[in-house]
Write a protein that holds these residues in place. Structure first.
Motif, PDB file in Angstrom:
ATOM      1  N   ARG A  48       0.836  -1.206   0.000  1.00 13.95           N
ATOM      2  CA  ARG A  48       0.000   0.000   0.000  1.00 13.95           C
ATOM      3  C   ARG A  48       0.873   1.260   0.000  1.00 13.95           C
ATOM      4  N   VAL A  49       2.031   1.195   0.644  1.00 13.11           N
ATOM      5  CA  VAL A  49       2.972   2.323   0.620  1.00 13.11           C
ATOM      6  C   VAL A  49       3.430   2.580  -0.814  1.00 13.11           C
ATOM      7  N   VAL A  50       3.793   1.501  -1.506  1.00 17.39           N
ATOM      8  CA  VAL A  50       4.235   1.624  -2.895  1.00 17.39           C
ATOM      9  C   VAL A  50       3.111   2.166  -3.768  1.00 17.39           C
ATOM     10  N   LEU A  51       1.890   1.680  -3.530  1.00 18.68           N
ATOM     11  CA  LEU A  51       0.747   2.104  -4.342  1.00 18.68           C
ATOM     12  C   LEU A  51       0.472   3.604  -4.180  1.00 18.68           C
ATOM     13  N   ARG A  52       0.555   4.092  -2.957  1.00 18.64           N
ATOM     14  CA  ARG A  52       0.319   5.529  -2.738  1.00 18.64           C
ATOM     15  C   ARG A  52       1.415   6.373  -3.391  1.00 18.64           C
ATOM     16  N   LEU A  53       2.653   5.881  -3.348  1.00 23.34           N
ATOM     17  CA  LEU A  53       3.742   6.597  -4.012  1.00 23.34           C
ATOM     18  C   LEU A  53       3.511   6.622  -5.528  1.00 23.34           C
ATOM     19  N   LYS A  54       3.037   5.517  -6.064  1.00 23.57           N
ATOM     20  CA  LYS A  54       2.769   5.410  -7.495  1.00 23.57           C
ATOM     21  C   LYS A  54       1.651   6.372  -7.921  1.00 23.57           C
ATOM     22  N   LYS A  55       0.649   6.550  -7.067  1.00 27.99           N
ATOM     23  CA  LYS A  55      -0.463   7.450  -7.399  1.00 27.99           C
ATOM     24  C   LYS A  55       0.000   8.907  -7.484  1.00 27.99           C
ATOM     25  N   VAL A  56       0.933   9.276  -6.617  1.00 26.08           N
ATOM     26  CA  VAL A  56       1.443  10.650  -6.622  1.00 26.08           C
ATOM     27  C   VAL A  56       2.473  10.838  -7.729  1.00 26.08           C
ATOM     28  N   ASN A  57       3.343   9.833  -7.882  1.00 25.68           N
ATOM     29  CA  ASN A  57       4.394   9.883  -8.913  1.00 25.68           C
ATOM     30  C   ASN A  57       4.138   8.748  -9.901  1.00 25.68           C
ATOM     31  N   LYS A  58       3.454   9.061 -10.991  1.00 22.65           N
ATOM     32  CA  LYS A  58       3.022   8.020 -11.934  1.00 22.65           C
ATOM     33  C   LYS A  58       4.208   7.304 -12.568  1.00 22.65           C
ATOM     34  N   ASP A  59       5.350   8.001 -12.712  1.00 22.00           N
ATOM     35  CA  ASP A  59       6.537   7.378 -13.315  1.00 22.00           C
ATOM     36  C   ASP A  59       7.404   6.721 -12.251  1.00 22.00           C
ATOM     37  N   THR A  60       6.797   5.815 -11.490  1.00 22.36           N
ATOM     38  CA  THR A  60       7.530   5.068 -10.473  1.00 22.36           C
ATOM     39  C   THR A  60       7.697   3.632 -10.943  1.00 22.36           C
ATOM     40  N   LYS A  61       8.906   3.117 -10.841  1.00 27.77           N
ATOM     41  CA  LYS A  61       9.129   1.720 -11.197  1.00 27.77           C
ATOM     42  C   LYS A  61      10.055   1.062 -10.181  1.00 27.77           C
ATOM     43  N   ILE A  62      10.050  -0.262 -10.178  1.00 23.30           N
ATOM     44  CA  ILE A  62      10.841  -1.033  -9.216  1.00 23.30           C
ATOM     45  C   ILE A  62      11.782  -1.943  -9.991  1.00 23.30           C
ATOM     46  N   ILE A  63      13.043  -1.969  -9.584  1.00 24.15           N
ATOM     47  CA  ILE A  63      14.038  -2.798 -10.273  1.00 24.15           C
ATOM     48  C   ILE A  63      14.739  -3.725  -9.284  1.00 24.15           C
ATOM     49  N   ASN A  64      15.398  -4.741  -9.820  1.00 21.00           N
ATOM     50  CA  ASN A  64      16.304  -5.629  -9.064  1.00 21.00           C
ATOM     51  C   ASN A  64      15.609  -6.423  -7.954  1.00 21.00           C
ATOM     52  N   CYS A  65      14.361  -6.835  -8.182  1.00 16.72           N
ATOM     53  CA  CYS A  65      13.665  -7.660  -7.184  1.00 16.72           C
ATOM     54  C   CYS A  65      14.245  -9.074  -7.173  1.00 16.72           C
ATOM     55  N   ASN A  66      14.407  -9.654  -5.981  1.00 13.71           N
ATOM     56  CA  ASN A  66      14.733 -11.071  -5.947  1.00 13.71           C
ATOM     57  C   ASN A  66      13.472 -11.870  -6.312  1.00 13.71           C
ATOM     58  N   SER A  67      13.614 -13.171  -6.509  1.00 12.86           N
ATOM     59  CA  SER A  67      12.499 -13.978  -7.015  1.00 12.86           C
ATOM     60  C   SER A  67      11.295 -13.946  -6.081  1.00 12.86           C
ATOM     61  N   GLU A  68      11.546 -14.002  -4.754  1.00 14.89           N
ATOM     62  CA  GLU A  68      10.455 -14.040  -3.793  1.00 14.89           C
ATOM     63  C   GLU A  68       9.680 -12.723  -3.787  1.00 14.89           C
ATOM     64  N   VAL A  69      10.402 -11.608  -3.788  1.00 20.41           N
ATOM     65  CA  VAL A  69       9.744 -10.304  -3.775  1.00 20.41           C
ATOM     66  C   VAL A  69       8.998 -10.076  -5.087  1.00 20.41           C
ATOM     67  N   TYR A  70       9.633 -10.463  -6.208  1.00 22.41           N
ATOM     68  CA  TYR A  70       8.958 -10.294  -7.493  1.00 22.41           C
ATOM     69  C   TYR A  70       7.661 -11.097  -7.525  1.00 22.41           C
ATOM     70  N   GLU A  71       7.673 -12.308  -6.961  1.00 20.89           N
ATOM     71  CA  GLU A  71       6.471 -13.153  -6.958  1.00 20.89           C
ATOM     72  C   GLU A  71       5.336 -12.486  -6.182  1.00 20.89           C
ATOM     73  N   ILE A  72       5.679 -11.783  -5.086  1.00 18.57           N
ATOM     74  CA  ILE A  72       4.651 -11.065  -4.323  1.00 18.57           C
ATOM     75  C   ILE A  72       4.026  -9.978  -5.186  1.00 18.57           C
ATOM     76  N   PHE A  73       4.863  -9.210  -5.862  1.00 21.90           N
ATOM     77  CA  PHE A  73       4.340  -8.160  -6.740  1.00 21.90           C
ATOM     78  C   PHE A  73       3.491  -8.759  -7.866  1.00 21.90           C
ATOM     79  N   ASP A  74       3.937  -9.884  -8.384  1.00 24.84           N
ATOM     80  CA  ASP A  74       3.239 -10.509  -9.500  1.00 24.84           C
ATOM     81  C   ASP A  74       1.883 -11.067  -9.065  1.00 24.84           C
TER      82      ASP A  74
END
Length: 379
Positions: A48-74
């Motif tokens: 939810r923290v990431v989502l609120r940041l994304k709403k304010v800054n539309k050009d937000t992206k995330i890089i270098n996720c490990n497999s476990e963290v990426y799976e959560i996002f996915d």
């Protein structure tokens, strides 16, 4: 702006993390990159923290996720809402066999099952993803293509990984004694398959548009009448939608269990097949216009074998044509080749070796002598 996330972000520290993020961002409203290379876990509260940041800054992206963290996002659908990428696996090429090299990259065999193309440009990720899409497009259209299945980091560079079990390039097969003529027959079969495959307008870059640029560049370095006619000849080549590989040679054709596959698809474009044949002629003959061993050294085969590859390519590609047609077609192919090479030599500036100066002069003289004799550059 790049901000590094680390440790765990869950209900126990989500509010604190959000406050810290807001302090980092402040009034900034440009692109924000969240580097997750040290992020071990993120809970729904962190999402939810990431989502609120994304709403304010539309050009937000995330890089270098490990497999476990990426799976959560996915799993939570975040990968559909924003640009999120995994960390790239690190790979060493120390001691690996070099099986090919082009303008954009070097191809290594890392083990019997795997090859990796390492791009020379350190900012090549867009090129890598583009080449993957081009390879998929070609594969779907029936062209035998090896599709990269992974992206890796090699030192400060990036590479595409291909699974090619015990595959050997045509160049290596020739060195092992396989018949040049037989391999060229197989090569021409693929070539004809490609050239008989048509795309929609604008689906790939236009080879004709690129060729016209060569001619217009050369015009200022040739006698006015020759330069003007060269441009006109290029402009009159039909704008066709045939698939063209662009770097078609024996290092980029791999044989695996009797099946032939193309690699190095980043030069894929569309246009009249004469452009493809001009690039093939350049690889085996044109680049050797001064130093007759240039092609042989690049492919690590004999000079006579380079000449034979071109001879058999012409023979089998134009197998239904008479000698006069083939002779005229070869003049067109050579003219396009030397127009391209002349531009390449000129763009290198004044810091040319003596051999390169001779190559430049050869291209100029060829065009001056032959352009007046040619009525068109297509067959």
């Amino acid at each position: 702006m790049t901000i590094k996330l680390s440790g765990r972000i869950d209900s126990s520290n989500a509010q604190q993390t959000e406050t810290w993020l807001n302090e980092q961002v402040g009034d900034y409203r440009g692109e924000i990159i969240l580097d997750a290379s040290e992020l071990e876990y993120i809970s729904s509260a962190g999402l939810r923290v990431v989502l609120r940041l994304k709403k304010v800054n539309k050009d937000t992206k995330i890089i270098n996720c490990n497999s476990e963290v990426y799976e959560i996002f996915d799993m939570t659908g975040f990968t559909e809402m924003m640009d999120i990428s995994k960390a790239y696996r690190k790979l060493s090429i120390d001691g690996c066999e070099v099986i090919g090299e082009g303008a954009n990259g070097i191809v290594y065999r890392t083990d019997p099952d795997t090859i990796v193309k390492v791009y020379k440009n350190p900012d090549s990720l867009d090129e890598i993803h583009n080449e993957r899409e081009l390879a998929r497009k070609a594969f779907v259209m029936g062209i035998p293509t090896a599709i990269p299945y992974d992206v890796v980091q090699v030192g400060d560079l990036y590479g595409s990984v291909f699974e090619l079990l015990d595959a050997k390039s045509f160049a290596k097969l020739i060195r092992e004694g396989v018949s040049v003529e037989e391999l060229v027959k197989q090569s021409v079969d693929i070539l004809k398959t490609m050239h008989s495959t048509f795309l929609k307008d604008g689906e790939l870059p236009s080879k004709k548009a690129e060729g016209v640029k060569w001619a217009k560049f050369d015009k200022d370095y040739l006698p006015e009448e020759i330069g003007s006619k060269l441009v006109k000849l290029f402009e009159e080549i039909p704008e066709t939608n045939n698939i063209v590989h662009g770097d078609y040679h024996i290092k980029n054709i791999m044989q695996q269990n009797g099946e032939n596959l193309l690699i190095d698809m980043d030069t894929l474009s569309m246009g009249h097949p004469v452009f493809e044949l001009a690039a093939i002629y350049a690889a085996y003959v044109g680049f050797s216009c001064v130093d007759k061993e240039n092609g042989a050294k690049f492919f690590d085969i004999k000079r006579e074998q380079c000449n034979d590859i071109w001879k058999y390519t012409v023979k089998y590609y134009f197998d239904d044509k008479d000698d006069e047609f083939i002779e005229n077609a070869c003049k067109m192919i050579e003219t396009i080749c030397y127009a391209r090479l002349l531009r390449w030599k000129i763009r290198r500036g004044d810091d040319l070796t003596e051999e390169q100066k001779q190559e430049k002069a050869f291209c100029e003289n060829y065009l001056i002598e032959n352009v007046p004799k040619i009525d068109k550059l297509y067959f």
